[in-house]
Design an enzyme around this catalytic site. Sequence first.
Site: not given
Length: 356
Positions: A31, A40, A77
């Site tokens: 981010r 995103r 992830d």
Amino acid sequence: MPKLKNDTFLRALLREPVDYTPVWLMRQAGRYLPEYNQTRARAGDFLSLCKNPDLATEVTLQPLARFPLDAAILFSDILTIPDAMGLGLYFAEGEGPKFERPLREEWEIRALTAPDPVEHLGYVIDAVSQIRRALDNSVPLIGFSGSPFTLACYMIEGQGGTDFATVKKMLYQRPDLLHHILATNARAATDYLNAQIEAGAQAVMIFDTWGGVLSHAAYHEFSLRYMAGIVSNLKREHDGAKVPVILFTKGGGNWLEAMAATGCDALGLDWTVDIGSARTRVGDQVGLQGNLDPAILLSDPDTVRIEVGKVLASYGHGNGHVFNLGHGISQFTPPENAAALAHAVHELSRPYHITG
């Protein structure tokens, strides 16, 4: 297979001679990059981004377009495995990952099985293949998995960042149940990492984010034992090339010697460890990766350069060092500070690799 244009990262992990210290950043696609936020937003949410190989490839490559990094890391992830087990992963805005169905009942735990990575995690395997093609042998690609214990923390607590009371209660009161979860997770992580290697990952890393919350004895029994099992069952060579394995326990500074004895190729260090002392402790057994405090990147380029120099000086002359942060990069990091880090590592490290 065509030769890598830049294999400095792989050679450093294997403690082979290099001209400079290679660098990549934990959570380097994230981010803090405006382009990541745009991708995103197109995906809709974080999980949709992870599950779309085209977009996962796009964000994996973004930091490499900005910074002179020596490795790419698969964008995914660690919680893809428990999600594939049917626990219902979701991301609450501003609260991080959560599970709809955390493991609390004995029957749920006994019914837990390791998912087939190709069948249930095909989107990750597809992303690995796609990223490898897109990289065009420019730099190596790192695959990864969460450690069995770290995955278990999320699976039992239902979220991260807690005091882990539910996990620890099970650990001491019903260790048989926790061992069943850990053994299942270890099988799943082994299959998952081997599938990533088959698909093109040229190094793999095991992230033990929460191992550091354990006591000395519990760490060895409930975390390290299972990571060692994974290391011993990984494909360590693919397409005629070695596939190095990096082990990282956040808060694991007390156990570096035991971690090195697992047979891994390198240890990731968090920022609480002096890298020079760590090198003395593990000797030539493994390479070391790390370990700048991510908060330093919130300062300014000059400060970043000074602090990079301190880490390099602490490690000293010779090979076996991969420069990284001691944990993931903060979303509030100015991109120019990440650029300053990469350039400083490349420039300041060269004198430490001059021989003769």
